[in-house]
Scaffold this motif. Structure first.
Motif, PDB file in Angstrom:
ATOM      1  N   LYS A 141     -34.372 -16.817  19.740  1.00 52.35           N
ATOM      2  CA  LYS A 141     -33.576 -15.688  20.258  1.00 52.35           C
ATOM      3  C   LYS A 141     -32.196 -16.165  20.668  1.00 52.35           C
ATOM      4  O   LYS A 141     -32.078 -17.151  21.388  1.00 52.35           O
ATOM      5  CB  LYS A 141     -34.293 -15.053  21.459  1.00 52.35           C
ATOM      6  CG  LYS A 141     -33.587 -13.804  21.973  1.00 52.35           C
ATOM      7  CD  LYS A 141     -34.385 -13.133  23.081  1.00 52.35           C
ATOM      8  CE  LYS A 141     -34.058 -13.706  24.438  1.00 52.35           C
ATOM      9  NZ  LYS A 141     -34.846 -13.072  25.516  1.00 52.35           N
ATOM     10  N   ASP A 156     -30.699 -10.832  22.081  1.00 53.74           N
ATOM     11  CA  ASP A 156     -30.566 -10.297  23.438  1.00 53.74           C
ATOM     12  C   ASP A 156     -29.100  -9.962  23.653  1.00 53.74           C
ATOM     13  O   ASP A 156     -28.247 -10.854  23.662  1.00 53.74           O
ATOM     14  CB  ASP A 156     -31.025 -11.363  24.448  1.00 53.74           C
ATOM     15  CG  ASP A 156     -30.976 -10.868  25.891  1.00 53.74           C
ATOM     16  OD1 ASP A 156     -30.461  -9.757  26.125  1.00 53.74           O
ATOM     17  OD2 ASP A 156     -31.451 -11.606  26.766  1.00 53.74           O
ATOM     18  N   GLU A 206     -32.779  -6.708  22.299  1.00 55.51           N
ATOM     19  CA  GLU A 206     -33.086  -6.688  23.742  1.00 55.51           C
ATOM     20  C   GLU A 206     -31.859  -6.265  24.543  1.00 55.51           C
ATOM     21  O   GLU A 206     -30.747  -6.694  24.254  1.00 55.51           O
ATOM     22  CB  GLU A 206     -33.519  -8.110  24.126  1.00 55.51           C
ATOM     23  CG  GLU A 206     -33.777  -8.328  25.614  1.00 55.51           C
ATOM     24  CD  GLU A 206     -34.286  -9.753  25.852  1.00 55.51           C
ATOM     25  OE1 GLU A 206     -34.869 -10.366  24.931  1.00 55.51           O
ATOM     26  OE2 GLU A 206     -34.085 -10.257  26.972  1.00 55.51           O
ATOM     27  N   ASP A 207     -32.093  -5.451  25.548  1.00 63.45           N
ATOM     28  CA  ASP A 207     -31.061  -5.051  26.506  1.00 63.45           C
ATOM     29  C   ASP A 207     -29.731  -4.669  25.855  1.00 63.45           C
ATOM     30  O   ASP A 207     -28.677  -5.209  26.213  1.00 63.45           O
ATOM     31  CB  ASP A 207     -30.842  -6.175  27.546  1.00 63.45           C
ATOM     32  CG  ASP A 207     -31.978  -6.241  28.563  1.00 63.45           C
ATOM     33  OD1 ASP A 207     -32.691  -5.223  28.733  1.00 63.45           O
ATOM     34  OD2 ASP A 207     -32.145  -7.296  29.186  1.00 63.45           O
ATOM     35  N   GLU A 254     -36.555  -6.779  31.876  1.00 64.24           N
ATOM     36  CA  GLU A 254     -36.498  -7.961  32.738  1.00 64.24           C
ATOM     37  C   GLU A 254     -35.774  -7.718  34.057  1.00 64.24           C
ATOM     38  O   GLU A 254     -35.883  -8.534  34.972  1.00 64.24           O
ATOM     39  CB  GLU A 254     -35.846  -9.134  31.993  1.00 64.24           C
ATOM     40  CG  GLU A 254     -34.369  -8.936  31.733  1.00 64.24           C
ATOM     41  CD  GLU A 254     -33.705 -10.150  31.077  1.00 64.24           C
ATOM     42  OE1 GLU A 254     -34.063 -10.473  29.938  1.00 64.24           O
ATOM     43  OE2 GLU A 254     -32.841 -10.766  31.718  1.00 64.24           O
ATOM     44  N   HIS A 280     -40.588 -12.772  30.677  1.00 59.84           N
ATOM     45  CA  HIS A 280     -39.218 -13.253  30.839  1.00 59.84           C
ATOM     46  C   HIS A 280     -39.248 -14.651  31.459  1.00 59.84           C
ATOM     47  O   HIS A 280     -39.684 -14.800  32.599  1.00 59.84           O
ATOM     48  CB  HIS A 280     -38.422 -12.287  31.726  1.00 59.84           C
ATOM     49  CG  HIS A 280     -36.988 -12.678  31.894  1.00 59.84           C
ATOM     50  ND1 HIS A 280     -36.347 -12.657  33.109  1.00 59.84           N
ATOM     51  CD2 HIS A 280     -36.084 -13.122  30.992  1.00 59.84           C
ATOM     52  CE1 HIS A 280     -35.098 -13.064  32.943  1.00 59.84           C
ATOM     53  NE2 HIS A 280     -34.911 -13.358  31.676  1.00 59.84           N
TER      54      HIS A 280
HETATM   55 MG   LIG Z   1     -32.950 -11.103  28.359  1.00 56.51          MG
END
Ligand SMILES: [Mg+2]
Length: 363
Positions: free
Chosen positions: A166, A198, A224-225, A250, A300
């Protein structure tokens, strides 16, 4: 008799290992709030929270120490009763903030003690769905790194046996710039390695949809996010409009925010942070909420604990390998065929390196 006799809390500052230091990236230390719970029958449970920013660690440790003293005299196996006492003492009006994070090392230590008292590894005590969980590596693939370092970091993790990586994005001015960073990692990692992204809550909704479409074309595993975790409508819209799964969670504290997030259909994959959740007990409940919605769960950071939690549950999906705590443990997690293996010893199944704890103690 598992009466709690003593609770102690230490603060450790460990250097980031040289291989993870990237030029231009500010993280040079990791801080640990380490809690130990000793029982009358000679068991010691350990729990910890990890931070890569030093400022709040000492007040967090002070809160953990003060709350921990309330546990002395209680039965270590009665974890819900112990938590209820801590939550009341923290002026509990709902999940959030430092109280959640301060309870977390204590809650983990109680579960470690329970595992040691009963002679069972935690993954089995908590459900025992499997004994290992697929892992991805995410250390030192920062958005601040130049491309050549990003490529070297990806190659390093693949050489260690990781089949999923990631990287963080969110700071390029155009989607093509973000995609270029993904391509560098994909090419360096080689065929057969999957890549996830991410975006560290860096985009607004318009940017997120444009970047998300471009990244979708590039073939990432999850996004992610993409936007702030507080923007549930925005997340839900992205989840509807993109073909790749949206992963988030998270930054959420415990059950209520997760319930709202799941109700809004804002995540395809729930990422649970152990410290913000408040420890293992609420983490498991959040995971069960997600299971009820058919949502897979990832952890996380803190792989030493998450390997157990994600192996315990049917909807455990992926564990994040981020080796922030390696220097304080003698035990190393084993990676086999892209999976982290849950230690078989009782409780967490990891042994502190007491000489290292001594060396790195700063409070
Ligand atoms: Mg993250």
């Amino acid at each position: 008799m598992s009466r709690i006799e003593r609770v102690s809390v230490e603060v450790l500052e460990t250097p980031v290992k040289l291989r993870y230091v990237a030029a231009g990236h500010a993280v040079e230390s990791n801080w640990h709030v380490l809690a130990r719970i000793d029982t009358a029958d000679g068991v010691q449970g350990i729990g910890f929270a990890v931070a890569n920013r030093g400022g709040l660690v000492k007040p967090l440790a002070a809160a953990c120490q003060e709350l921990g003293q309330l546990l002395v005299g209680m039965e270590a196996l009665d974890i819900e009763a112990a938590r209820a006492k801590l939550e009341r003492a923290g002026g509990w009006v709902g999940p959030g903030g430092m109280v959640s994070m301060a309870i977390s090392p204590l809650d983990i230590a109680l579960w470690d003690a329970k595992g040691k008292s009963l002679g069972q590894p935690l993954y089995r005590l908590l459900g025992g769905y499997r004994d290992r969980i697929r892992a991805y590596a995410s250390d030192a693939m920062w958005y601040s790194m130049p491309m050549d370092q990003l490529a070297r970091s990806a190659q390093y993790h693949v050489s260690q046996g990781y089949k999923m990586l990631k990287l963080r994005l969110g700071h390029e001015s155009k989607p093509e710039g973000e995609v270029a960073r993904v391509r560098v990692v994909q090419e360096a990692a080689g065929a057969g390695v999957q890549v996830m992204v991410d975006a560290t809550e860096s985009w607004n909704e318009v940017q997120a949809i444009a970047n998300g479409r471009a990244l979708q074309e590039a073939g990432i595993v999850w996004l992610e996010d993409p936007v702030s975790h507080q923007n549930l409508q925005g997340l839900a819209q992205l989840a509807r409009n993109l073909d790749i799964p949206i992963a988030a969670g998270e930054h959420l504290y415990g059950l209520d925010p997760f319930q709202k997030t799941l109700d809004a259909r804002a995540v395809d994959i729930a990422i649970i942070d152990l410290a913000r959740a408040g420890g293992i007990t609420p983490w498991m409940k959040v995971a069960a909420l997600a299971q009820g919605r058919g949502v897979p769960v990832a952890g996380h950071v803190v792989p030493e604990v998450h390997v157990h939690l994600l192996s315990a549950i049917p909807n455990g999906y992926l564990v994040e390998f981020m080796p922030r705590s390696e220097l304080i443990f003698k035990t190393r997690l084993k990676l086999e065929d892209g999976h982290l293996v849950a230690p078989q010893g009782p409780g967490l199944g990891v042994e502190l390196d007491e000489a290292a704890v001594e060396r790195y103690r700063v409070g």
